[in-house]
Design a protein around this motif. Structure first.
Motif, mmCIF file in Angstrom:
data_model
loop_
_atom_site.group_PDB
_atom_site.id
_atom_site.type_symbol
_atom_site.label_atom_id
_atom_site.label_comp_id
_atom_site.label_asym_id
_atom_site.label_seq_id
_atom_site.Cartn_x
_atom_site.Cartn_y
_atom_site.Cartn_z
ATOM 1 N N LYS A 130 -52.230 60.538 -48.598
ATOM 2 C CA LYS A 130 -51.112 60.947 -49.591
ATOM 3 C C LYS A 130 -51.855 62.404 -50.466
ATOM 4 O O LYS A 130 -53.002 62.236 -50.873
ATOM 5 C CB LYS A 130 -51.034 59.997 -50.744
ATOM 6 C CG LYS A 130 -49.897 59.989 -51.618
ATOM 7 C CD LYS A 130 -49.928 58.928 -52.533
ATOM 8 C CE LYS A 130 -48.580 59.226 -53.751
ATOM 9 N NZ LYS A 130 -48.483 57.953 -54.616
ATOM 10 N N THR A 202 -45.154 65.873 -53.216
ATOM 11 C CA THR A 202 -46.216 64.595 -52.935
ATOM 12 C C THR A 202 -45.780 64.212 -51.316
ATOM 13 O O THR A 202 -44.833 63.923 -51.321
ATOM 14 C CB THR A 202 -46.330 63.675 -53.849
ATOM 15 O OG1 THR A 202 -46.750 64.025 -55.142
ATOM 16 C CG2 THR A 202 -47.369 62.508 -53.424
ATOM 17 N N VAL A 204 -46.831 61.977 -48.144
ATOM 18 C CA VAL A 204 -47.621 60.778 -47.228
ATOM 19 C C VAL A 204 -47.171 61.126 -45.749
ATOM 20 O O VAL A 204 -46.132 61.358 -45.263
ATOM 21 C CB VAL A 204 -46.836 59.309 -47.644
ATOM 22 C CG1 VAL A 204 -47.566 58.260 -46.874
ATOM 23 C CG2 VAL A 204 -47.197 59.038 -49.275
#
Length: 230
Positions: A130, A202, A204
């Motif tokens: 992440k 962000t 992942v």
């Protein structure tokens, strides 16, 4: 003006499956191929256990061949499947197989074989990363609104030194406008959405450890990553 990003590594954790890769549809297809009766009677929360149990009733070689056939179709020949039956039990085949484009699917096969035969197949593991990426100039924002796998692979590479395996194998592609192998390095991504106020996104990322092992311990770095064709 060149792209410029600030990258913060928020998390690197070991995981043992990729969410959604063995969904209800694929599990029911496996059960159907195993000639399981009355699929409609299986409760949703029991589908995975029933698929594992149905496989475990077979000999290991046949069970492995069935799962390989389901996940790969005609991409693997009979001979290739036969070779993989043994290799799946003995090696981290999702990292070592010669054809990179098969790595993610071989991991998915390894997951199912472990669920069905936990004593014969060790639990496979990969990494969930992440990261938070901030654009440091205006020209860099577009890649955060549409982060491609080529962009993400270059982004991760910039957090490691030149001895990392991505750079050693693909240094020319990293610096060029075409990095097709990135599609096989970055297996799956989750995009949490671009924040226009902070100019951040962000991400992942799911991939095998061998690609990003040297990113462990890194917390912050800068990158000049770009997408193919840029």
């Amino acid at each position: 003006m060149a792209n410029k990003y600030s990258v913060e590594v928020l998390e690197m954790s070991e995981v043992h499956e990729i969410p959604g890769q063995w969904n209800d549809e694929s599990l029911l297809r496996l059960l159907s191929n195993l000639e399981y009766d009355d699929l409609s009677s299986i409760a949703p929360e029991e589908i995975k256990d029933m698929a594992s149990l149905a496989l475990s009733d077979l000999e290991i070689d046949e069970a492995t061949d069935r799962v390989l056939s389901l996940r790969f179709g005609d991409r693997l020949s009979t001979g290739q499947r036969q070779n993989l039956v043994e290799e799946l039990q003995e090696e981290r085949i999702w990292e070592e197989y010669s054809e990179m484009s098969y790595h993610k699917e071989l991991f998915n096969v390894s997951c199912m074989m472990h669920w069905a035969f936990p004593k014969q197949f060790s639990e496979p593991d990969i990494v969930r990363i992440k990261i938070k990426v901030q654009a440091l100039n205006e020209v860099s924002i577009s890649n955060l609104k549409n982060p491609t796998r080529s962009f993400i692979a270059r982004l991760l590479n910039d957090g490691m030194d030149e001895h990392n395996i991505i750079y050693r194998l693909f240094d020319e592609q990293i610096g060029s406008r075409a990095f097709p192998e990135a599609n096989y390095i970055i297996w799956e991504t989750e995009d949490h959405g671009f924040d226009p106020a902070e100019k951040t996104v962000t991400l992942v990322i799911y991939t095998s450890w061998n690609w990003v092992d040297e990113l462990q311990g890194v917390r912050n770095y800068e990158s000049n990553a770009f997408s193919d064709g840029a």
